[in-house]
Scaffold this motif. Structure first.
Motif, mmCIF file in Angstrom:
data_model
loop_
_atom_site.group_PDB
_atom_site.id
_atom_site.type_symbol
_atom_site.label_atom_id
_atom_site.label_comp_id
_atom_site.label_asym_id
_atom_site.label_seq_id
_atom_site.Cartn_x
_atom_site.Cartn_y
_atom_site.Cartn_z
ATOM 1 N N ILE A 326 34.603 -25.662 13.303
ATOM 2 C CA ILE A 326 33.702 -25.198 14.359
ATOM 3 C C ILE A 326 34.480 -24.879 15.634
ATOM 4 C CG2 ILE A 326 31.770 -25.840 15.846
ATOM 5 C CD1 ILE A 326 31.038 -25.308 12.910
ATOM 6 N N ARG A 327 34.133 -23.758 16.214
ATOM 7 C CA ARG A 327 34.710 -23.391 17.517
ATOM 8 C C ARG A 327 33.558 -23.054 18.463
ATOM 9 N NH1 ARG A 327 36.315 -18.466 19.775
ATOM 10 N NH2 ARG A 327 35.998 -17.410 17.766
ATOM 11 N N VAL A 328 33.401 -23.883 19.490
ATOM 12 C CA VAL A 328 32.335 -23.655 20.475
ATOM 13 C C VAL A 328 32.804 -22.577 21.449
ATOM 14 C CG1 VAL A 328 30.887 -24.669 22.267
ATOM 15 C CG2 VAL A 328 31.537 -26.024 20.259
ATOM 16 N N VAL A 329 31.985 -21.529 21.565
ATOM 17 C CA VAL A 329 32.355 -20.376 22.378
ATOM 18 C C VAL A 329 31.756 -20.513 23.772
ATOM 19 C CG1 VAL A 329 32.234 -17.871 22.600
ATOM 20 C CG2 VAL A 329 32.464 -18.925 20.333
ATOM 21 N N THR A 330 32.592 -20.393 24.784
ATOM 22 C CA THR A 330 32.123 -20.431 26.165
ATOM 23 C C THR A 330 31.705 -19.030 26.597
ATOM 24 O OG1 THR A 330 33.668 -22.222 26.672
ATOM 25 C CG2 THR A 330 32.740 -21.002 28.538
ATOM 26 N N PRO A 331 30.465 -18.854 27.048
ATOM 27 C CA PRO A 331 30.003 -17.514 27.443
ATOM 28 C C PRO A 331 30.751 -17.014 28.669
ATOM 29 C CG PRO A 331 28.381 -19.175 28.051
ATOM 30 C CD PRO A 331 29.396 -19.880 27.211
ATOM 31 N N LYS A 332 31.013 -15.719 28.691
ATOM 32 C CA LYS A 332 31.755 -15.115 29.806
ATOM 33 C C LYS A 332 30.848 -14.377 30.783
ATOM 34 C CE LYS A 332 36.048 -14.516 27.216
ATOM 35 N NZ LYS A 332 37.058 -13.541 26.724
ATOM 36 N N ASN A 333 29.975 -13.529 30.313
ATOM 37 C CA ASN A 333 29.130 -12.694 31.174
ATOM 38 C C ASN A 333 27.709 -13.269 31.225
ATOM 39 O OD1 ASN A 333 31.273 -10.792 31.533
ATOM 40 N ND2 ASN A 333 30.815 -9.979 29.491
ATOM 41 N N LEU A 334 27.478 -14.131 32.198
ATOM 42 C CA LEU A 334 26.182 -14.803 32.326
ATOM 43 C C LEU A 334 25.272 -14.030 33.279
ATOM 44 C CD1 LEU A 334 27.407 -18.497 32.688
ATOM 45 C CD2 LEU A 334 26.472 -17.420 30.636
ATOM 46 N N THR A 335 24.011 -14.028 32.950
ATOM 47 C CA THR A 335 23.030 -13.463 33.882
ATOM 48 C C THR A 335 22.783 -14.475 34.998
ATOM 49 O OG1 THR A 335 21.133 -14.377 32.703
ATOM 50 C CG2 THR A 335 21.966 -12.220 31.966
ATOM 51 N N ASP A 336 22.126 -14.023 36.058
ATOM 52 C CA ASP A 336 21.812 -14.932 37.170
ATOM 53 C C ASP A 336 20.944 -16.084 36.696
ATOM 54 O OD1 ASP A 336 23.270 -13.355 38.862
ATOM 55 O OD2 ASP A 336 21.529 -12.226 39.597
ATOM 56 N N ARG A 337 19.976 -15.784 35.833
ATOM 57 C CA ARG A 337 19.080 -16.817 35.330
ATOM 58 C C ARG A 337 19.848 -17.847 34.502
ATOM 59 N NH1 ARG A 337 15.279 -20.338 35.997
ATOM 60 N NH2 ARG A 337 13.980 -20.710 34.136
ATOM 61 N N GLN A 338 20.801 -17.385 33.671
ATOM 62 C CA GLN A 338 21.602 -18.306 32.864
ATOM 63 C C GLN A 338 22.464 -19.197 33.761
ATOM 64 O OE1 GLN A 338 23.499 -15.307 30.434
ATOM 65 N NE2 GLN A 338 22.275 -15.841 28.611
ATOM 66 N N LYS A 339 23.017 -18.596 34.803
ATOM 67 C CA LYS A 339 23.833 -19.387 35.727
ATOM 68 C C LYS A 339 22.984 -20.449 36.410
ATOM 69 C CE LYS A 339 27.124 -15.662 36.728
ATOM 70 N NZ LYS A 339 27.655 -14.751 37.766
ATOM 71 N N GLU A 340 21.768 -20.043 36.804
ATOM 72 C CA GLU A 340 20.861 -20.973 37.479
ATOM 73 C C GLU A 340 20.524 -22.147 36.572
ATOM 74 O OE1 GLU A 340 16.323 -20.993 39.339
ATOM 75 O OE2 GLU A 340 17.309 -19.090 38.858
ATOM 76 N N LEU A 341 20.218 -21.865 35.309
ATOM 77 C CA LEU A 341 19.874 -22.919 34.369
ATOM 78 C C LEU A 341 21.063 -23.853 34.113
ATOM 79 C CD1 LEU A 341 17.763 -20.894 31.780
ATOM 80 C CD2 LEU A 341 16.920 -22.589 33.438
ATOM 81 N N LEU A 342 22.268 -23.290 34.037
ATOM 82 C CA LEU A 342 23.441 -24.123 33.811
ATOM 83 C C LEU A 342 23.737 -25.014 35.018
ATOM 84 C CD1 LEU A 342 25.895 -21.719 31.929
ATOM 85 C CD2 LEU A 342 24.772 -23.760 31.038
#
Length: 372
Positions: A326-342
């Motif tokens: 398993i390789r967990v992939v870190t997202p690169k291009n996040l939307t504003d909403r995704q950034k807010e949730l994180l």
């Protein structure tokens, strides 16, 4: 003409050991033996080397030689005949394993083995295949049935060697009678002379043809392994059996799978959410897709085993397994909403929560920063 110093002849020092003397003699005897050497005066040089060795390898003769030189050797009765040393046949046994005897040039001989390199796709090596290959082979000329003579004529027995393929030359020497055996240059060792050569093979008795051979590749064969096909090498000589064909396997790399023995290895990416919450995913295998349950909290590097989803054993001993990393992939291009949730997730989790989940790791990291 005065004789050369025996130590100089063998290229050794006066304190050389018996092993050094023997080693030097073996090297020079091979170099100057008249049946194998093409050097000028090889026979005379060989006699000189043999004489030096016979003296220095014998403790009593060496002692006499060291004290009195060449003249001192006559005190002990000089040298014996060639039979005292074993003769030339011993030398041939030492170097060529055959006592100098040449086999019958017309005796049946086995044909040469052939090798063919075959490149397989990854899946072809796993599951096997049947295919035809074309290889050049030497075989007996059908026009002259391998005799090399024009149809209607026959090879004649060589009058120089009487069909033996070799000529013996006898010579009396201080060491006894020496017999030198040389390949007959009139018939090139065949024992036969072809006056009217076959137009097809030019007197060789053999022609090169391209043959189609069927090959069955067993499932599970791997890089570097080979398949032996008996009797599909070059044709024998004088009615001898044909050689064998060896098919050596090379396997192309796969873009997704890696193979180690009968096991298959691959890497599957997961999103952060899948790894944290768990999921059920589909994993490609050589035998089709299979479902794999991912437990919550799975970390990068975790490996799962899919039993019997690897390569079939080439000897029929079951299947290997497929190992899924398993390789967990870190997202690169996040939307504003995704950034807010994180950010919200990070605030809710807090530093303490992370330490609780990975206490051992964080403790070790703290000590590293403090130099503990």
């Amino acid at each position: 003409m005065s004789k050369r110093d025996y130590y100089e002849v063998l290229g050794i020092s006066q304190d050389a050991s018996k092993q050094d003397i023997k080693k030097a003699y073996r090297k020079l005897a091979r170099q100057y033996h008249p049946d194998v050497s093409e050097e000028e005066n090889a026979q005379e040089k060989f006699k000189e080397v043999k004489e030096a060795y016979e003296t220095l390898s014998d403790d009593q003769k060496r002692s006499q030689y060291d004290q009195f030189g060449h003249d001192g050797l006559s005190m002990g009765g000089g040298f014996g005949g060639a039979e005292d040393f074993g003769g030339f046949s011993d030398i041939f046994d030492m170097f060529f394993g055959g006592g100098g005897r040449r086999r019958d040039p017309n005796a049946p001989r086995r044909g040469n083995d052939l090798q063919y390199s075959m490149v397989l796709d990854f899946e072809e090596a796993v599951f096997g295949k049947s295919t035809d290959i074309e290889i050049p082979q030497e075989e007996e000329c059908e026009t002259c049935d391998g005799s090399g003579a024009k149809p209607g004529t026959s090879p004649e027995t060589c009058s120089h060697c009487q069909g033996a393929g070799q000529i013996n030359q006898e010579q009396n020497t201080p060491f006894g009678r020496v017999v030198n055996r040389r390949v007959c240059h009139h018939c090139q060792g065949s024992g036969k002379i072809i006056k009217d050569k076959c137009d097809t093979c030019g007197g060789n008795g053999r022609v090169t043809k391209t043959k189609t051979i069927h090959v069955d590749i067993p499932a599970g064969i791997d890089e570097g392994q080979q398949i032996r096909i008996p009797g599909k090498g070059e044709a024998g000589v004088n009615g001898g059996p044909a050689g064998d064909l060896y098919v050596v396997i090379q396997v192309k790399r796969h873009e997704f799978y890696e193979r180690e023995g009968d096991h298959i290895f691959c890497e599957v990416p997961l999103t952060f959410a899948q790894a944290a919450l768990g999921d059920e995913i589909e994993v490609p295998t050589l035998h089709g897709k299979v479902k794999l349950k991912i437990p919550a909290g799975t970390q990068t590097g975790k490996t799962f085993r899919l039993k019997d989803k690897g390569v079939p054993n080439v000897h029929g001993r079951g299947h290997g397994d497929q190992h899924v990393k398993i390789r967990v992939v870190t997202p690169k291009n996040l939307t504003d909403r995704q950034k807010e949730l994180l950010r919200e997730f990070n605030e809710i989790s807090g530093h303490e929560s992370a330490e609780e989940q990975h206490g051992g790791f964080f403790e070790r990291m703290k000590r590293a920063f403090k130099g503990e």
